[in-house]
Design an enzyme around this catalytic site. Structure first.
Site, PDB file in Angstrom:
ATOM      1  N   LYS A 156       2.310  -3.453   7.201  1.00  0.00           N
ATOM      2  CA  LYS A 156       2.279  -3.532   6.025  1.00  0.00           C
ATOM      3  C   LYS A 156       3.999  -3.408   5.456  1.00  0.00           C
ATOM      4  O   LYS A 156       4.622  -4.034   4.670  1.00  0.00           O
ATOM      5  CB  LYS A 156       1.390  -2.762   5.236  1.00  0.00           C
ATOM      6  CG  LYS A 156       0.016  -3.174   5.355  1.00  0.00           C
ATOM      7  CD  LYS A 156      -0.273  -4.380   4.934  1.00  0.00           C
ATOM      8  CE  LYS A 156      -0.366  -4.522   3.230  1.00  0.00           C
ATOM      9  NZ  LYS A 156      -0.723  -5.764   2.825  1.00  0.00           N
ATOM     10  N   THR A 168       0.820  -1.057  -0.093  1.00  0.00           N
ATOM     11  CA  THR A 168      -0.012  -0.128   0.041  1.00  0.00           C
ATOM     12  C   THR A 168       0.722   1.277   0.030  1.00  0.00           C
ATOM     13  O   THR A 168       1.937   1.344   0.526  1.00  0.00           O
ATOM     14  CB  THR A 168      -0.912  -0.012   1.070  1.00  0.00           C
ATOM     15  OG1 THR A 168      -1.464   1.271   1.396  1.00  0.00           O
ATOM     16  CG2 THR A 168      -0.298  -0.505   2.733  1.00  0.00           C
ATOM     17  N   ASP A 169       0.234   2.390  -0.230  1.00  0.00           N
ATOM     18  CA  ASP A 169       0.962   3.699  -0.427  1.00  0.00           C
ATOM     19  C   ASP A 169       1.193   4.150   0.968  1.00  0.00           C
ATOM     20  O   ASP A 169       1.960   4.933   1.377  1.00  0.00           O
ATOM     21  CB  ASP A 169       0.256   4.678  -1.203  1.00  0.00           C
ATOM     22  CG  ASP A 169      -1.216   4.919  -0.981  1.00  0.00           C
ATOM     23  OD1 ASP A 169      -1.527   4.386   0.101  1.00  0.00           O
ATOM     24  OD2 ASP A 169      -1.866   5.735  -1.482  1.00  0.00           O
ATOM     25  N   GLU A 170       0.484   3.635   1.890  1.00  0.00           N
ATOM     26  CA  GLU A 170       0.422   4.233   3.268  1.00  0.00           C
ATOM     27  C   GLU A 170       2.066   3.555   4.021  1.00  0.00           C
ATOM     28  O   GLU A 170       2.119   4.236   4.834  1.00  0.00           O
ATOM     29  CB  GLU A 170      -0.540   3.491   4.360  1.00  0.00           C
ATOM     30  CG  GLU A 170      -2.053   4.020   3.844  1.00  0.00           C
ATOM     31  CD  GLU A 170      -3.004   3.854   4.536  1.00  0.00           C
ATOM     32  OE1 GLU A 170      -2.800   3.683   5.786  1.00  0.00           O
ATOM     33  OE2 GLU A 170      -4.380   3.890   4.308  1.00  0.00           O
ATOM     34  N   TYR A 192      -1.566  -0.353  11.365  1.00  0.00           N
ATOM     35  CA  TYR A 192      -1.647  -1.049  10.102  1.00  0.00           C
ATOM     36  C   TYR A 192      -0.483  -0.754   9.131  1.00  0.00           C
ATOM     37  O   TYR A 192       0.239  -1.762   8.556  1.00  0.00           O
ATOM     38  CB  TYR A 192      -2.973  -0.602   9.160  1.00  0.00           C
ATOM     39  CG  TYR A 192      -3.250  -0.804   7.798  1.00  0.00           C
ATOM     40  CD1 TYR A 192      -3.336  -2.040   7.357  1.00  0.00           C
ATOM     41  CD2 TYR A 192      -2.995  -0.025   6.882  1.00  0.00           C
ATOM     42  CE1 TYR A 192      -3.472  -2.344   6.197  1.00  0.00           C
ATOM     43  CE2 TYR A 192      -3.183  -0.024   5.767  1.00  0.00           C
ATOM     44  CZ  TYR A 192      -3.336  -1.502   5.044  1.00  0.00           C
ATOM     45  OH  TYR A 192      -3.346  -1.893   3.808  1.00  0.00           O
TER      46      TYR A 192
HETATM   47  P1  NAD Z   1     -10.028  -6.623   2.890  1.00  0.00           P
HETATM   48  O1  NAD Z   1     -10.243  -6.452   4.281  1.00  0.00           O
HETATM   49  O2  NAD Z   1     -11.453  -6.437   2.173  1.00  0.00           O
HETATM   50  O3  NAD Z   1     -10.061  -8.278   2.689  1.00  0.00           O
HETATM   51  C1  NAD Z   1      -8.874  -9.130   3.170  1.00  0.00           C
HETATM   52  C2  NAD Z   1      -9.169 -10.516   3.083  1.00  0.00           C
HETATM   53  O4  NAD Z   1      -8.095 -11.208   3.833  1.00  0.00           O
HETATM   54  C3  NAD Z   1     -10.418 -10.855   3.506  1.00  0.00           C
HETATM   55  O5  NAD Z   1     -11.177 -11.695   2.503  1.00  0.00           O
HETATM   56  C4  NAD Z   1     -10.218 -11.853   4.777  1.00  0.00           C
HETATM   57  O6  NAD Z   1     -10.947 -12.840   4.982  1.00  0.00           O
HETATM   58  C5  NAD Z   1      -8.582 -12.199   4.317  1.00  0.00           C
HETATM   59  N1  NAD Z   1      -7.771 -12.492   5.585  1.00  0.00           N
HETATM   60  C6  NAD Z   1      -7.478 -11.819   6.588  1.00  0.00           C
HETATM   61  N2  NAD Z   1      -6.643 -12.411   7.360  1.00  0.00           N
HETATM   62  C7  NAD Z   1      -6.242 -13.565   6.780  1.00  0.00           C
HETATM   63  C8  NAD Z   1      -5.632 -14.495   7.256  1.00  0.00           C
HETATM   64  N3  NAD Z   1      -4.877 -14.553   8.330  1.00  0.00           N
HETATM   65  N4  NAD Z   1      -5.427 -15.685   6.394  1.00  0.00           N
HETATM   66  C9  NAD Z   1      -6.103 -15.724   5.172  1.00  0.00           C
HETATM   67  N5  NAD Z   1      -6.768 -14.877   4.751  1.00  0.00           N
HETATM   68  C10 NAD Z   1      -6.952 -13.570   5.711  1.00  0.00           C
HETATM   69  O7  NAD Z   1      -8.964  -5.959   2.182  1.00  0.00           O
HETATM   70  P2  NAD Z   1      -8.804  -5.107   0.921  1.00  0.00           P
HETATM   71  O8  NAD Z   1      -9.149  -3.832   0.948  1.00  0.00           O
HETATM   72  O9  NAD Z   1      -9.354  -5.988  -0.393  1.00  0.00           O
HETATM   73  O10 NAD Z   1      -7.252  -5.336   0.737  1.00  0.00           O
HETATM   74  C11 NAD Z   1      -6.346  -6.360   0.203  1.00  0.00           C
HETATM   75  C12 NAD Z   1      -5.002  -6.221   0.173  1.00  0.00           C
HETATM   76  O11 NAD Z   1      -4.744  -4.967  -0.670  1.00  0.00           O
HETATM   77  C13 NAD Z   1      -4.468  -5.773   1.540  1.00  0.00           C
HETATM   78  O12 NAD Z   1      -3.287  -6.590   1.611  1.00  0.00           O
HETATM   79  C14 NAD Z   1      -4.207  -4.356   1.622  1.00  0.00           C
HETATM   80  O13 NAD Z   1      -3.135  -3.885   2.509  1.00  0.00           O
HETATM   81  C15 NAD Z   1      -3.873  -3.738   0.380  1.00  0.00           C
HETATM   82  N6  NAD Z   1      -4.255  -2.577  -0.212  1.00  0.00           N
HETATM   83  C16 NAD Z   1      -5.660  -2.172   0.114  1.00  0.00           C
HETATM   84  C17 NAD Z   1      -6.082  -0.988  -0.337  1.00  0.00           C
HETATM   85  C18 NAD Z   1      -7.490  -0.646  -0.262  1.00  0.00           C
HETATM   86  O14 NAD Z   1      -7.604   0.734  -0.567  1.00  0.00           O
HETATM   87  N7  NAD Z   1      -8.623  -1.127   0.344  1.00  0.00           N
HETATM   88  C19 NAD Z   1      -5.222  -0.085  -1.095  1.00  0.00           C
HETATM   89  C20 NAD Z   1      -3.778  -0.613  -1.223  1.00  0.00           C
HETATM   90  C21 NAD Z   1      -3.443  -1.806  -0.757  1.00  0.00           C
HETATM   91  O1  TDX Z   2     -15.760   7.090   8.607  1.00  0.00           O
HETATM   92  C1  TDX Z   2     -14.773   7.591   7.990  1.00  0.00           C
HETATM   93  N1  TDX Z   2     -14.661   8.807   8.066  1.00  0.00           N
HETATM   94  C2  TDX Z   2     -13.647   9.469   7.227  1.00  0.00           C
HETATM   95  O2  TDX Z   2     -13.499  10.855   7.405  1.00  0.00           O
HETATM   96  C3  TDX Z   2     -13.901   6.782   7.521  1.00  0.00           C
HETATM   97  C4  TDX Z   2     -13.954   5.148   7.486  1.00  0.00           C
HETATM   98  C5  TDX Z   2     -12.655   7.335   6.997  1.00  0.00           C
HETATM   99  N2  TDX Z   2     -12.652   8.731   6.751  1.00  0.00           N
HETATM  100  C6  TDX Z   2     -11.444   9.360   6.279  1.00  0.00           C
HETATM  101  C7  TDX Z   2     -10.173   8.532   6.656  1.00  0.00           C
HETATM  102  C8  TDX Z   2      -9.211   8.924   5.458  1.00  0.00           C
HETATM  103  O3  TDX Z   2      -8.567  10.049   5.418  1.00  0.00           O
HETATM  104  O4  TDX Z   2     -11.415   8.918   4.792  1.00  0.00           O
HETATM  105  C9  TDX Z   2     -10.126   8.548   4.394  1.00  0.00           C
HETATM  106  C10 TDX Z   2     -10.203   7.096   3.783  1.00  0.00           C
HETATM  107  O5  TDX Z   2     -10.265   6.360   4.763  1.00  0.00           O
HETATM  108  P1  TDX Z   2     -10.507   4.790   4.892  1.00  0.00           P
HETATM  109  O6  TDX Z   2     -11.576   4.328   3.808  1.00  0.00           O
HETATM  110  O7  TDX Z   2     -10.434   3.991   6.063  1.00  0.00           O
HETATM  111  O8  TDX Z   2      -8.889   4.484   3.977  1.00  0.00           O
HETATM  112  P2  TDX Z   2      -7.564   4.750   4.543  1.00  0.00           P
HETATM  113  O9  TDX Z   2      -7.331   4.934   5.703  1.00  0.00           O
HETATM  114  O10 TDX Z   2      -7.070   5.922   3.518  1.00  0.00           O
HETATM  115  O11 TDX Z   2      -6.810   3.650   4.015  1.00  0.00           O
HETATM  116  C11 TDX Z   2      -7.286   2.569   2.629  1.00  0.00           C
HETATM  117  O12 TDX Z   2      -5.979   3.147   1.765  1.00  0.00           O
HETATM  118  C12 TDX Z   2      -4.978   2.184   1.967  1.00  0.00           C
HETATM  119  C13 TDX Z   2      -7.285   1.135   3.071  1.00  0.00           C
HETATM  120  O13 TDX Z   2      -8.295   0.926   4.125  1.00  0.00           O
HETATM  121  C14 TDX Z   2      -6.168   0.564   3.351  1.00  0.00           C
HETATM  122  O14 TDX Z   2      -6.142  -0.811   3.415  1.00  0.00           O
HETATM  123  C15 TDX Z   2      -5.113   0.890   2.219  1.00  0.00           C
HETATM  124  O15 TDX Z   2      -3.885   0.105   2.385  1.00  0.00           O
END
Ligand code: NAD
Ligand code: TDX
Length: 336
Positions: A153, A124-126, A149
């Site tokens: 990562k 992730t970019d985080e 988190y």
């Molecule tokens: P999500 O929380 O929707 O899904 C995570 C999945 O992993 C779920 O299906 C969960 O059951 C499974 N999981 C969790 N713990 C596990 C374990 N111990 N063993 C096997 N399975 C397990 O997450 P997402 O948003 O789909 O993110 C997927 C990946 O992408 C993550 O690695 C996250 O860090 C990365 N990522 C997410 C975002 C975003 O914006 N959501 C952005 C950049 C990177």
């Molecule tokens: O209720 C809310 N109110 C609010 O203002 C929530 C849930 C979020 N926010 C803000 C926090 C952040 O600035 O919105 C922005 C986005 O929040 P999230 O959806 O929780 O995402 P973020 O924290 O940016 O992280 C996401 O992007 C990078 C994903 O959850 C991560 O898994 C990924 O790595």
């Protein structure tokens, strides 16, 4: 080619599986997922009978289960499995360490023992921390995570690179910006706000709402991972961004306007601890080296996403009124 997709029942993993199975018959996909609160097999209903797809319920932090699945002729591992919600990591970091750090290490170790051809770590970019008002994250930006988190990562990224440098395991890391699209658990900003607005519930904006994220549709993330899998160079990191920076309040107002809901639903609430101010990605490397580019504009992706949650209300209503009812009642209780 046999792919082990861990965390495939989550938001991005399921979008990736649906996309890769639609595009080509050359892939066999094994989805290995422990099904936490965020894992949902309903996301994969359309492929559950596809002979190229199979599901194994298993934990990446379980050495035996990981060892067993890795022995089944896997060519490529794509590790999506993670605890992914920043707010949950602030409340309780422990599971973030066991899944994101220890689990990734077990996967890397089993991949090494089984001579896996490629291991893609979905990061992730985080990991880069927070940007000021200008500048972009490049692959060479310093790692400076803020939350438990993002620290977990970052640790996983460093382990993955160590397996490349020490053992020669062919590892590639992708670092993507904020995703949105179908099947995102409605705790994250966009699906929470769309579904709250549809229910005429308040939208909790943290702090002043001026934090910036760089938004990308999950299908564009999926196509970037496919490009990396086909032509990426082991040992490298590839940033993936949508070139769509928006403040949280812009996102909030866009959702309300699209749904014809009033701004009076907005509630400014206490800020997230350690809240990163701005993320923005420089995708030059993946674009110039691998020829990838996002297909969605922000408006098209946002409009399709709002429509998807509007039309697929049973998918999120089951989450919000079923097992996780108390989570949402508690959230709304704090906002009224
Ligand atoms: P999500 O929380 O929707 O899904 C995570 C999945 O992993 C779920 O299906 C969960 O059951 C499974 N999981 C969790 N713990 C596990 C374990 N111990 N063993 C096997 N399975 C397990 O997450 P997402 O948003 O789909 O993110 C997927 C990946 O992408 C993550 O690695 C996250 O860090 C990365 N990522 C997410 C975002 C975003 O914006 N959501 C952005 C950049 C990177
Ligand atoms: O209720 C809310 N109110 C609010 O203002 C929530 C849930 C979020 N926010 C803000 C926090 C952040 O600035 O919105 C922005 C986005 O929040 P999230 O959806 O929780 O995402 P973020 O924290 O940016 O992280 C996401 O992007 C990078 C994903 O959850 C991560 O898994 C990924 O790595």
């Amino acid at each position: 080619m046999k792919l082990l997709v861990t965390g495939g029942a989550g938001f991005i993993g399921s979008n990736f599986i649906l996309s890769i199975l639609k595009k080509s018959e050359e892939y066999q996909v094994v989805n290995f997922d422990v099904l936490t609160y965020a894992g949902n097999l309903a996301n994969l209903k359309s492929v559950e009978k596809n002979p190229s797809y199979s599901f194994i319920k298993g934990d990446i932090a379980d050495n035996n289960a990981v060892g067993e699945v890795m022995k089944t002729g896997i060519d490529v591992v794509i590790n999506f499995a993670a605890e992914s919600h920043v707010d949950r990591s602030i409340m309780d970091p422990n599971t973030f360490i066991s899944t994101n750090v220890l689990g990734t290490n077990l996967l890397l170790s089993a991949a090494r023992e089984n001579n896996i051809k490629l291991f893609i770590q979905i990061s992730t970019d985080e990991v880069y921390g927070s940007l000021g008002p200008t500048g972009l994250f490049t692959e060479d930006s310093p790692l400076d995570p803020t939350s438990p988190y993002s620290a977990s990562k970052t640790s996983a990224d460093l382990l993955a690179l160590a397996y490349f440098k020490t053992y020669g395991l062919p590892v590639i890391i992708t670092r993507c910006s904020n995703n949105y699209g179908p099947y995102q658990f409605p705790e994250k900003l966009i699906p929470l706000f769309i579904t709250n607005a549809l229910e005429d519930k308040p939208l909790p904006v943290y702090g002043d709402g001026m934090n910036i994220r760089d938004w990308i549709h999950a299908e564009d993330h999926a196509s970037a991972i496919e490009a990396v899998m086909k032509n990426g160079r082991p040992g490298e990191v590839y940033n993936i961004g949508g070139n769509s920076e928006r403040t949280n309040i812009e996102i909030t107002e866009y959702i309300l306007k699209t749904l014809g809901k009033p701004k009076s639903l907005i509630r400014f609430v206490e800020d997230r601890l350690g809240h990163d101010r701005r993320y923005a990605i420089d995708s030059t490397k993946i674009m110039s080296e691998l020829g990838w580019k996002p297909q969605y504009s922000f408006e098209k992706a946002m409009d399709e996403t709002v429509l998807w949650y509007t039309e697929n209300n049973s998918w999120w209503e089951e989450i919000k009124s079923g097992k996780y009812k108390d989570y949402y009642l508690n959230l709304y209780g704090k906002l009224e």
